[in-house]
Design an enzyme around this catalytic site. Structure first.
Site, PDB file in Angstrom:
ATOM      1  N   ARG B  56       0.801  -1.202   0.000  1.00  0.00           N
ATOM      2  CA  ARG B  56       0.000   0.000   0.000  1.00  0.00           C
ATOM      3  C   ARG B  56       0.845   1.269   0.000  1.00  0.00           C
ATOM      4  NH1 ARG B  56      -4.385  -0.448   4.556  1.00  0.00           N
ATOM      5  NH2 ARG B  56      -2.376  -0.377   5.591  1.00  0.00           N
ATOM      6  N   LYS B 167       2.026 -19.054   6.146  1.00  0.00           N
ATOM      7  CA  LYS B 167       1.204 -19.548   7.258  1.00  0.00           C
ATOM      8  C   LYS B 167       0.910 -18.386   8.204  1.00  0.00           C
ATOM      9  CE  LYS B 167       4.233 -19.260  10.738  1.00  0.00           C
ATOM     10  NZ  LYS B 167       4.063 -18.662  12.035  1.00  0.00           N
ATOM     11  N   HIS B 197       7.420 -23.170   7.232  1.00  0.00           N
ATOM     12  CA  HIS B 197       8.866 -23.216   6.963  1.00  0.00           C
ATOM     13  C   HIS B 197       9.605 -24.215   7.846  1.00  0.00           C
ATOM     14  CE1 HIS B 197       9.093 -20.197  10.256  1.00  0.00           C
ATOM     15  NE2 HIS B 197      10.276 -20.735  10.456  1.00  0.00           N
ATOM     16  N   GLU B 235      10.498 -19.036  23.182  1.00  0.00           N
ATOM     17  CA  GLU B 235      11.273 -17.910  22.656  1.00  0.00           C
ATOM     18  C   GLU B 235      11.614 -16.941  23.779  1.00  0.00           C
ATOM     19  OE1 GLU B 235       9.742 -16.455  18.623  1.00  0.00           O
ATOM     20  OE2 GLU B 235       8.026 -17.557  19.417  1.00  0.00           O
ATOM     21  N   HIS B 259       3.623 -24.991  13.206  1.00  0.00           N
ATOM     22  CA  HIS B 259       4.929 -25.555  13.552  1.00  0.00           C
ATOM     23  C   HIS B 259       4.831 -26.700  14.571  1.00  0.00           C
ATOM     24  CE1 HIS B 259       6.256 -22.270  11.249  1.00  0.00           C
ATOM     25  NE2 HIS B 259       6.439 -21.383  12.212  1.00  0.00           N
TER      26      HIS B 259
END
Lengths: 505, 505
Positions: B56, B167, B197, B235, B259
């Site tokens: 955009r 995803k 991935h 994480e 995942h």
């Protein structure tokens, strides 16, 4: 991994005198004196202690102590001798000359012992260490009894008299039985300590823990998943200064009957009912009982003896075995033995156990190889030739530890499979300064702990198998040869190739 | 272990133009541009290639290229940009502004494409990369078709038009189906590339090799020997600059549905009949089919959502989630998800699978934990409290590799058992410079290889389970909290403790 502290619970032995037969021999010089030294250094010795070296050579105490000090220096290259520790030990060492065939030396030994007992307050406690060839065992026992150095069993006494027998115990089943009959007739079983120093090695003791404290291995530990087991004790050294001893023994007596068979027992045994020494021995004996008897022809087919010839090994040109000092130039004593055994029980039916040991080989390695069956030839196996069956490698030396070899994907677009291994390094987790096997064993005998000694029935069962092999080679006039520094005789390869297998060396 | 050469067979893609929707977004900046750069550097790109960024924001080509160059610099800290390579790539990059809701940008895109095709000789081949929120997927497809940027299936064409979908594909089963119906109605299945991935990660691809190229693991890989499986993706980072995206997704959509469920499928699947992508997908789908349905009450009991509050994490004080830029201050989006799933088939009956993922936790770790059952409580277990069950740890990051935790004897006189581990380090054997997941995937899409992409039925089956969890939390007005830098919410511990277990983190 961080190093872990090794706290040990050391029992302090009671006052005692040790008498070493074979006091100037190879074992004393290479192993025993350093074990005594380390025990002294690590405060494992009682204050009231004396050691008498008994041997044929006419030596003064001073000469004998120098011989031991030199030996300590020579065979502990990485260790600086702490002379104050040595003095503490040395002040308790005596030499007593004597011939195993003559009463005189034993009569004087008795009087000498009485004198030292007073001087060192050892209360009559004695340990007789038979660090000599087994052919002398019965002679010495006879002299000890006849000259009343030792008290026959059944007589009351308020002190202990223990016997430590070096391996090999006998040179075949028959001679072993003769010794054992004499020994058992005169002494209580709890006073008899039969050595196989492999039992005191950490990795050997670890075998039971590995197998029975991990849920992972036991389900796989049988003929359904294991293709074969290899027990390997390859040496790079030759017979060195031990030519005279070795030429009367050979690899079968020196390594196979005791060390290799012990490793086989620990690898193959069923879980014991509990951890008591007798329960463990019972399971080990069952393994021996299950080993398939071999006819002379079968034993010949399933074993290889060989002798090394000169060659480039361990960094330089080496003499052939028959050129070594002390060895008969026409000797047919084997310096290499390999054999294929089968254990006929539910767990191991169809799984061959390959044992081998030799001197002057290309690589020093003592290990147990558990070779798993191949995965079904599907999926990744379809396209690939290079996939290896899984192997569990239990290393005793060098690099004590455990590795598991398995297949993984090679990074990249294609589905290429390569072998990798998970490794456990014993010295990385624990300090390398674990006690030497002989230090552990002498200390155990001093406190009367028989856990790490072999039982007569293990020795007997092991000779049964060993005799079948030596019998099969009895008429052989000339041994197969292998060049020093190689991986051994071609026949040993062929033993494997016949089964479509190969040595994992 | 010596590093092994990674010879890869790289197919050179045909001439093509890529159109990236979401061209200024987080994914493009953090992952895609570096994937294109590396492909250029490693000569994986066709000479005739162009890339159009569609978004955009009103940017000139020059501004856009600067944005990408800056991003490349920022997110590849360890890499020095080779400016000659960047020039080769940059000379093929264009920017085209447009709004997904308006036809204008797509009409001009069609003309722009026609122009670039001539300039770069790309023969009409196009790849449309949907690097945007899934709520835009259908809008974009509609515009592409309506403005004839793309050819509906059934029409003859001598070039390819492929779609890559990032995803998560949809935000629940219903929305995913709506997208998929539109996509499948208009395009051939072989032109549709749905990304997860994780499928391109070496460790994930290695899971199948580990399980099916090793005879050792498969016999143990079932409810008889395995106590539980844990799939963990913790994480330390927060949501960073992705607040706007993340607040519309949450951990369940961002990590769990794709995942974590993919790792679960690879861990739990039966051996496929062969290595064809469809055969593998079939087995993965069977796992999803076997996952026990949960009622709302069961799903609530077996899952935990939570949100991080401010705390000391990753070296300094961090904002709480609801204070992050782009996040609704009243947000009830979860930054942590944990769930307990059961697979009702012969292999896994009774073995719980615990999945968890969260942001701003104490430690970065992505791994699969296979927790074996305890050995029977006999022998070494009788005396010892400290014996641990065996654990196979498959690490995706950091320290990619495999460890097997087992029990060994502690050196010394007493039979003390301690835990040790065998370790395999992936980077020690292979160079760490393996291709990034996105590099692999974009290249695969360029050559038309769908092996590492997910199938619709996997996505569908995974949403079925994920929806049960999100449904159970629908009426919750306030999420449980956990402090940034901790191991997550107490409820996640309790989920385990209820079963007498604990997280292996």
């Amino acid at each position: 991994m961080k190093k872990q502290q090794q706290e040990q619970l050391i029992l302090k032995p009671e006052a005692q005198i040790h008498i070493i037969f074979g006091a100037t021999g190879d074992l004393m010089q290479r192993k025993l004196i350093s074990a005594y030294y380390r025990m002294m250094k690590e405060h494992m010795m009682p204050k009231n202690f004396a050691l008498i070296g008994f041997s044929r050579r006419p030596l003064t105490d001073k000469e004998y102590k120098k011989l031991l000090h030199d030996a300590l220096q020579q065979y502990s290259r990485n260790m600086k001798i702490d002379e104050r520790v040595w003095q503490r030990l040395s002040s308790r060492i005596y030499y007593h000359p004597g011939n195993f065939n003559e009463a005189a030396g034993f009569r004087t030994l008795r009087r000498f012992l009485a004198k030292l007992e007073k001087r060192h307050h050892t209360k009559g406690n004695k340990v007789f260490y038979f660090a000599t060839l087994s052919k002398n065992f019965n002679k010495i026992i006879k002299q000890l009894l006849a000259n009343k150095v030792i008290t026959r069993k059944g007589n009351e006494k308020d002190y202990f008299e223990r016997l430590i027998f070096e391996k090999p115990f006998g040179h075949d089943l028959h001679s072993a039985r003769l010794i054992n009959q004499k020994v058992e007739a005169a002494f209580d079983e709890h006073d008899i300590f039969r050595i196989d120093h492999y039992l005191a090695k950490e990795t050997v003791q670890n075998l039971m823990v590995l197998r029975f404290a991990n849920a992972l291995f036991e389900p796989l530990w049988n003929h359904k998943y294991i293709d074969n087991v290899q027990i390997i004790a390859d040496e790079v050294l030759g017979v060195g200064s031990r030519g005279g001893y070795y030429d009367n023994a050979g690899a079968l007596e020196d390594m196979f009957q005791n060390h290799l068979m012990q490793l086989l027992m620990f690898t193959a045994m069923e879980p014991p009912a509990d951890l008591k020494p007798t329960s463990i021995a019972n399971e080990k004996i069952k393994v021996l009982q299950s080993i398939k008897d071999m006819s002379t022809q079968q034993a010949r087919l399933n074993s290889v003896k060989a002798q090394y010839t000169k060659g480039f090994a361990n960094g330089k040109m080496r003499k052939g075995y028959t050129e070594v000092n002390g060895v008969d130039p026409d000797s047919i004593t084997e310096t290499f033995i390999a054999a294929r055994l089968e254990i006929s029980n539910w767990r191991w039916a169809g799984v061959p156990f390959y044992l081998r040991s030799g001197k002057r080989l290309a690589k020093k390695t003592t290990k147990i190889i558990v070779y798993f069956k191949e995965a079904p030839r599907i999926l990744f196996y379809e396209k690939q030739v290079g996939i290896h069956p899984n192997v569990l490698e239990i290393r005793l030396q060098p690099d004590e530890g455990i590795s598991l070899h398995f297949n993984i994907k090679k990074p990249g677009k294609e589905m290429h499979v390569v072998d990798a291994n998970m490794d456990f390094c014993h010295e990385c987790l624990f300090s390398p300064n674990t006690a030497e096997a002989y230090q552990v064993l002498i200390h155990d005998a001093m406190v009367g702990d028989k856990t790490l000694f072999t039982t007569w029935r293990e020795i007997e069962g092991s000779w049964r198998i060993t005799d079948q092999i030596s019998h099969a080679w009895r008429k052989v006039k000339r041994l197969p040869k292998y060049r020093a520094g190689t991986h051994g005789p071609k026949l040993a390869e062929e033993l494997m190739e016949r089964d479509g297998r190969h040595w994992y060396i």
